[in-house]
Scaffold this active site. Structure first.
Site, PDB file in Angstrom:
ATOM      1  N   SER A 125       0.865  -1.185   0.000  1.00  0.00           N
ATOM      2  CA  SER A 125       0.000   0.000   0.000  1.00  0.00           C
ATOM      3  C   SER A 125       0.903   1.237   0.000  1.00  0.00           C
ATOM      4  CB  SER A 125      -0.868   0.007   1.249  1.00  0.00           C
ATOM      5  OG  SER A 125      -0.021   0.081   2.383  1.00  0.00           O
ATOM      6  N   LYS A 126       0.282   2.367  -0.228  1.00  0.00           N
ATOM      7  CA  LYS A 126       1.023   3.626  -0.214  1.00  0.00           C
ATOM      8  C   LYS A 126       1.724   3.806   1.130  1.00  0.00           C
ATOM      9  CE  LYS A 126      -0.377   7.276  -3.102  1.00  0.00           C
ATOM     10  NZ  LYS A 126      -1.411   7.975  -3.697  1.00  0.00           N
ATOM     11  N   ARG A 127       0.988   3.503   2.194  1.00  0.00           N
ATOM     12  CA  ARG A 127       1.510   3.728   3.542  1.00  0.00           C
ATOM     13  C   ARG A 127       2.700   2.799   3.813  1.00  0.00           C
ATOM     14  NH1 ARG A 127       0.555   2.540   8.736  1.00  0.00           N
ATOM     15  NH2 ARG A 127      -0.419   0.605   8.065  1.00  0.00           N
ATOM     16  N   LYS A 128       2.519   1.522   3.427  1.00  0.00           N
ATOM     17  CA  LYS A 128       3.599   0.548   3.656  1.00  0.00           C
ATOM     18  C   LYS A 128       4.840   0.927   2.872  1.00  0.00           C
ATOM     19  CE  LYS A 128       2.256  -3.801   5.400  1.00  0.00           C
ATOM     20  NZ  LYS A 128       1.475  -4.988   5.119  1.00  0.00           N
TER      21      LYS A 128
ATOM     22  N   GLU B  71       5.778   3.827   1.962  1.00  0.00           N
ATOM     23  CA  GLU B  71       6.435   4.962   2.617  1.00  0.00           C
ATOM     24  C   GLU B  71       7.286   4.495   3.792  1.00  0.00           C
ATOM     25  OE1 GLU B  71       3.535   8.066   3.469  1.00  0.00           O
ATOM     26  OE2 GLU B  71       3.473   8.311   1.289  1.00  0.00           O
TER      27      GLU B  71
END
Ligand code: GLU
Length: 500
Positions: free
Chosen positions: A262-265, A267
């Site tokens: 995911s985007k968060r991961k 990052e």
């Protein structure tokens, strides 16, 4: 002549092109080229709330940077346009009319609040995921439950409505996915998908099916996250009397720590997530393309390096894996190093010269840059590292790397002084890598210590760093005057009173 294969990359312009999106585009492109077919870019911009102004431009720029050539698209023309869904409303309207007329879709007048009340009621009675479906529709306000006059009155009074797909109660939907084999879904678990929203725009599902048909798409190649939508699409094809395209759902891209990337991961794990980040961070497009091609596919031998043209020849869907593909950033850097080393010194020079102009490097000198390119090309992972790792060629170091200084001991200053005394008599013209190396060997022999005792401190004195390009050629390039000056500078900074 182009073959009949027609594939599309159909991003929604809701943000910058994600790395997973680029892989989907790439697989479509490789498939199209492999079969001599057509690669189409279609912009799926029917979700006005999530529309991002620059997204389409970013998508096109990212594809072009990667070397993917668009045959038909919003800026590229073609006989099946327009290629933005917001410009294709009449196509969707026609499809909806047919679905309504044949009883496969219906008007629904429920407000958001009424739908919420239904959900809460069902949750309270033990249904964990309540939906507007073949059962619940019976107690809602729609053209299946309301008397016909009332439906007509509501329409005449322009009451807001949506149009929903009438999903059959108990049916099995089956299709053959080119990667996953036969896929089976029960309609029992499906909701009555909204096809046309109250703003008159279609949802993804309707527009996607209508356009794939109208644009004569032969193969739909997209991410696994769309697999659960496929049965709704199959139903729509069936009701519209159209032959569905062949489908291939690509494996998810996984984070190294597990789970979907995911985007968060991404990052958290320091993985750039948008294609533009790779462009801005000076990755080589050939490296990213080669890496992404192998993220879920392999040619079936142990070859790893292939140009885009070669990948086009090699790519087949039967070699795409079903299981998730783990994003290995180190592997990407390995590819990047490979393609960087393949560049000519001149090409790299021009490129890094451009970067230096943007970066304001203290003491920058283009002539020096030209000389250090061959030395640093072999050492760095990315083109912009050349300026960072090579910064010491332009100006004296301001700091000395703490980690590297761990090797600095009480005897080090004397060793440096001894080496300095050995090289000082060399004239500028004799100040060559060979001579500098021979002097070092003589110095360590005379002092009866190993090479390492002097090499590392020497490197730190002249560059401030614990690693970098080959030491002796670097000293030669720096030249006699600078090397002697830096040795003095470091000795005064590191061994004078107050030095660590
Ligand atoms: N618009 C969808 C997306 O953003 C397209 C999915 C598909 O290819 O059908 O990915």
């Amino acid at each position: 002549m182009a073959s009949s294969v027609r594939v599309r990359f159909a991003p929604s312009p809701t943000g910058f092109l994600h790395i997973g999106g680029l892989r989907t585009a790439l697989y479509n492109y490789l498939f199209a080229r492999h079969h001599g077919g057509t690669f189409i870019l279609r912009i799926e911009d029917t979700d006005q709330a999530r529309f991002v102004e620059d997204a389409e431009q970013d998508i096109i720029r990212s594809l072009e940077w990667s070397g993917i050539r668009i045959d038909e698209g919003p800026l590229h023309g073609g006989n099946y346009g327009p290629y933005r869904q917001s410009e294709r409303k009449t196509f969707y309207q026609k499809a909806v009319e047919k679905l309504l007329a044949e009883g496969n879709a219906y008007y629904a007048f429920d407000t958001q609040e009424e739908i919420e009340v239904m959900r809460e009621r069902l949750k309270a009675s033990g249904n964990p995921s309540p939906a507007y479906d073949s059962i619940t529709r019976q107690s809602m306000k729609n053209s299946l439950t309301l008397p016909q006059e009332e439906v007509e009155r509501r329409l005449a009074e322009r009451e807001p409505y949506v149009i929903r797909l009438k999903v059959p109660r108990r049916e099995t939907i089956q299709f053959e996915d080119l990667i996953r084999g036969v896929v089976t879904f029960e309609t029992k678990g499906l909701d009555d998908q909204v096809l046309l929203k109250s703003d008159g725009l279609p949802t993804y599902h309707l527009a996607n099916v209508v356009d794939d048909h109208e644009m004569e798409i032969t193969h739909v190649i997209r991410g696994e996250e769309w697999l659960s939508s496929a049965p709704k699409h199959i139903l729509l094809y069936q009701y519209l009397g159209w032959k569905p395209p062949q489908m291939a759902h690509l494996p998810l891209i996984m984070s190294p720590s597990g789970g979907k990337l995911s985007k968060r991961k991404a990052e958290i794990e320091g993985i750039p997530v948008n294609t533009r980040d790779y462009i801005d961070q000076e990755y080589e497009p050939e490296a990213l393309v080669n890496f992404l091609a192998y993220l879920g596919w392999s040619p079936g031998d142990d070859s790893e390096i292939h140009s885009l043209d070669e990948l086009c020849q090699l790519f087949t869907l039967d070699r795409v894996s079903k299981g998730g593909a783990v994003f290995n950033h180190k592997k990407l850097l390995w590819y990047n190093e490979h393609y960087l080393r393949e560049k000519s010194d001149d090409e790299l020079y021009t490129r890094v010269l451009g970067l230096a102009a943007e970066k304001q490097i203290p003491g920058f000198d283009a002539e020096v840059l030209k000389n250090i390119i061959p030395l640093l090309k072999e050492r760095v992972s990315k083109a912009d590292d050349i300026l960072e790792m090579g910064g010491f060629f332009f100006s004296d170091p301001e700091h000395y790397d703490a980690e590297a200084l761990k090797k600095w001991s009480d005897e080090t200053p004397d060793l440096i002084r001894a080496y300095k005394a050995a090289i000082e008599p060399l004239h500028e013209a004799e100040f060559s890598a060979d001579k500098l190396k021979a002097s070092l060997e003589e110095t360590v022999a005379a002092q009866n210590v190993g090479m390492g005792k002097l090499m590392m401190p020497l490197r730190v004195c002249v560059s401030g760093q614990g690693f970098g390009p080959d030491l002796f050629p670097s000293l030669e390039l720096l030249g006699r005057e600078k090397v002697l000056h830096r040795l003095d500078l470091a000795l005064s900074r590191l061994s004078g009173p107050g030095a660590s």
